[in-house]
Design a protein around this motif. Structure first.
Motif, mmCIF file in Angstrom:
data_model
loop_
_atom_site.group_PDB
_atom_site.id
_atom_site.type_symbol
_atom_site.label_atom_id
_atom_site.label_comp_id
_atom_site.label_asym_id
_atom_site.label_seq_id
_atom_site.Cartn_x
_atom_site.Cartn_y
_atom_site.Cartn_z
ATOM 1 N N ASP A 30 2.957 -5.958 -7.475
ATOM 2 C CA ASP A 30 2.144 -4.801 -7.852
ATOM 3 C C ASP A 30 1.377 -4.250 -6.654
ATOM 4 O OD1 ASP A 30 2.986 -4.923 -10.471
ATOM 5 O OD2 ASP A 30 1.162 -5.903 -11.211
ATOM 6 N N ARG A 31 0.802 -5.143 -5.851
ATOM 7 C CA ARG A 31 0.064 -4.708 -4.655
ATOM 8 C C ARG A 31 1.004 -4.040 -3.656
ATOM 9 N NH1 ARG A 31 -2.155 -9.966 -4.203
ATOM 10 N NH2 ARG A 31 -1.270 -10.047 -2.121
ATOM 11 N N MET A 32 2.194 -4.590 -3.498
ATOM 12 C CA MET A 32 3.161 -3.993 -2.577
ATOM 13 C C MET A 32 3.598 -2.609 -3.070
ATOM 14 S SD MET A 32 5.375 -7.392 -1.503
ATOM 15 C CE MET A 32 6.756 -6.431 -0.979
ATOM 16 N N TRP A 33 3.796 -2.474 -4.384
ATOM 17 C CA TRP A 33 4.188 -1.188 -4.955
ATOM 18 C C TRP A 33 3.079 -0.163 -4.718
ATOM 19 C CZ3 TRP A 33 1.922 1.869 -8.676
ATOM 20 C CH2 TRP A 33 2.671 2.946 -9.110
ATOM 21 N N LEU A 34 1.824 -0.560 -4.988
ATOM 22 C CA LEU A 34 0.698 0.344 -4.798
ATOM 23 C C LEU A 34 0.579 0.755 -3.336
ATOM 24 C CD1 LEU A 34 -1.712 1.807 -6.017
ATOM 25 C CD2 LEU A 34 -3.056 -0.275 -5.665
ATOM 26 N N LEU A 85 -4.155 7.121 -6.895
ATOM 27 C CA LEU A 85 -3.881 5.852 -6.234
ATOM 28 C C LEU A 85 -5.004 5.341 -5.331
ATOM 29 C CD1 LEU A 85 -0.236 6.699 -5.133
ATOM 30 C CD2 LEU A 85 -0.898 5.168 -7.003
ATOM 31 N N CYS A 86 -5.806 6.228 -4.795
ATOM 32 C CA CYS A 86 -6.707 5.846 -3.710
ATOM 33 C C CYS A 86 -8.170 5.786 -4.152
ATOM 34 C CB CYS A 86 -6.574 6.831 -2.555
ATOM 35 S SG CYS A 86 -4.954 6.768 -1.774
ATOM 36 N N ALA A 87 -8.949 5.159 -3.295
ATOM 37 C CA ALA A 87 -10.390 5.025 -3.512
ATOM 38 C C ALA A 87 -11.088 6.369 -3.266
ATOM 39 C CB ALA A 87 -10.962 3.967 -2.573
ATOM 40 N N GLN A 129 -6.883 7.846 9.357
ATOM 41 C CA GLN A 129 -7.485 6.543 9.645
ATOM 42 C C GLN A 129 -8.016 5.886 8.376
ATOM 43 O OE1 GLN A 129 -6.077 5.829 12.545
ATOM 44 N NE2 GLN A 129 -7.961 4.819 13.133
ATOM 45 N N GLN A 130 -8.689 6.663 7.531
ATOM 46 C CA GLN A 130 -9.231 6.132 6.281
ATOM 47 C C GLN A 130 -8.103 5.616 5.385
ATOM 48 O OE1 GLN A 130 -12.296 5.584 5.114
ATOM 49 N NE2 GLN A 130 -11.558 4.936 3.118
ATOM 50 N N LEU A 131 -7.041 6.393 5.272
ATOM 51 C CA LEU A 131 -5.906 5.970 4.442
ATOM 52 C C LEU A 131 -5.244 4.723 5.022
ATOM 53 C CD1 LEU A 131 -4.122 6.529 1.989
ATOM 54 C CD2 LEU A 131 -2.694 7.952 3.470
ATOM 55 N N ARG A 132 -5.105 4.688 6.323
ATOM 56 C CA ARG A 132 -4.516 3.525 6.985
ATOM 57 C C ARG A 132 -5.337 2.260 6.691
ATOM 58 N NH1 ARG A 132 -3.795 4.832 12.813
ATOM 59 N NH2 ARG A 132 -2.026 5.985 12.023
ATOM 60 N N GLN A 133 -6.653 2.381 6.763
ATOM 61 C CA GLN A 133 -7.530 1.238 6.479
ATOM 62 C C GLN A 133 -7.418 0.822 5.008
ATOM 63 O OE1 GLN A 133 -11.413 2.471 7.686
ATOM 64 N NE2 GLN A 133 -10.955 2.312 9.869
ATOM 65 N N GLU A 134 -7.353 1.800 4.118
ATOM 66 C CA GLU A 134 -7.233 1.477 2.697
ATOM 67 C C GLU A 134 -5.913 0.774 2.395
ATOM 68 O OE1 GLU A 134 -7.085 3.670 -1.623
ATOM 69 O OE2 GLU A 134 -8.371 4.536 -0.063
ATOM 70 N N ILE A 135 -4.851 1.237 2.998
ATOM 71 C CA ILE A 135 -3.539 0.607 2.791
ATOM 72 C C ILE A 135 -3.559 -0.820 3.336
ATOM 73 C CG2 ILE A 135 -1.112 0.664 3.509
ATOM 74 C CD1 ILE A 135 -1.297 3.737 3.288
ATOM 75 N N ALA A 136 -4.177 -1.019 4.471
ATOM 76 C CA ALA A 136 -4.249 -2.353 5.067
ATOM 77 C C ALA A 136 -5.041 -3.318 4.187
ATOM 78 C CB ALA A 136 -4.878 -2.288 6.458
ATOM 79 N N ARG A 137 -6.056 -2.811 3.476
ATOM 80 C CA ARG A 137 -6.869 -3.668 2.605
ATOM 81 C C ARG A 137 -6.170 -4.010 1.306
ATOM 82 N NH1 ARG A 137 -11.197 -0.030 4.185
ATOM 83 N NH2 ARG A 137 -10.767 1.100 2.272
ATOM 84 N N SER A 138 -5.183 -3.200 0.923
ATOM 85 C CA SER A 138 -4.539 -3.446 -0.382
ATOM 86 C C SER A 138 -3.384 -4.411 -0.290
ATOM 87 C CB SER A 138 -4.092 -2.129 -1.013
ATOM 88 O OG SER A 138 -3.183 -1.435 -0.197
#
Length: 138
Positions: A30-34, A85-87, A129-138
Motif C-alpha cells: 500500500d505504501r509503495m502504491w501510494l 494523495l498528498c499532505a 522539493q516538498q513533494l520529493r520529501q513527502e515521497i521519501a517519508r512515505s
C-alpha cells in the motif's frame, strides 16, 4: 496428549506468523502504491506547469503540441490527484503554484515580468522539493 498440545501451540504460532507477515506485506505494498501515485501526479503536474509556462511566456512549443486549454486541464487533473494523495503542505504549494501560473503574462523582454517568471520557477522548485520529501517519508 502432551504432543497434541505442543503441536497445537506450534501451529498457532505459525498461523500468527503467517497473519502478521501477510499484514506487513500488504501494508508495504500500500505504501509503495501510494508513493508511486504521488510520483505520477507530481510528474504530471510539473510537466503541465512547465509546458503551460512556456506557452504563456510565448516560448515556442512543438507545432503538434497541446494548446493552452489542454495544458490547463492536465495541470488541474494532476493537481486534483495531489489533493487526494498528498499532505496539506504539498497541496498548498501546488495551489500557490497554480495561481501563480494563471497570473503569468508574456515577458515581452520586460525586466519586471522576467523577475515574476523567475519567482514562479522558484515556486516550482520549492513544490518539487516538498513533494520529493513527502515521497521519501512515505
Amino acid at each position: 496428549m502432551g504432543n497434541m498440545l505442543s503441536v497445537a501451540v506450534g501451529a498457532g504460532f505459525g498461523l500468527i506468523g503467517v497473519v502478521f507477515g501477510s499484514w506487513f506485506t500488504a501494508r508495504r505494498q500500500d505504501r509503495m502504491w501510494l508513493r508511486e501515485q504521488k510520483l505520477k501526479a507530481g510528474i504530471g503536474f510539473n510537466t503541465a506547469v512547465v509546458q503551460l509556462l512556456d506557452f504563456l511566456k510565448e516560448t515556442q512549443l512543438a507545432e503538434d503540441g497541446p494548446g493552452a486549454n489542454e495544458l490547463a486541464n492536465r495541470m488541474q487533473e494532476a493537481r486534483s490527484a495531489l489533493y487526494l494523495l498528498c499532505a496539506s503542505d504539498t497541496v498548498d504549494l501546488a495551489d500557490a503554484l497554480a495561481r501563480r501560473v494563471w497570473s503569468t503574462r508574456p515577458t515581452d523582454g520586460r525586466d519586471d515580468r522576467k523577475a515574476e517568471f523567475r519567482e514562479t520557477l522558484d515556486l516550482l522548485h520549492r513544490f518539487t522539493q516538498q513533494l520529493r520529501q513527502e515521497i521519501a517519508r512515505s
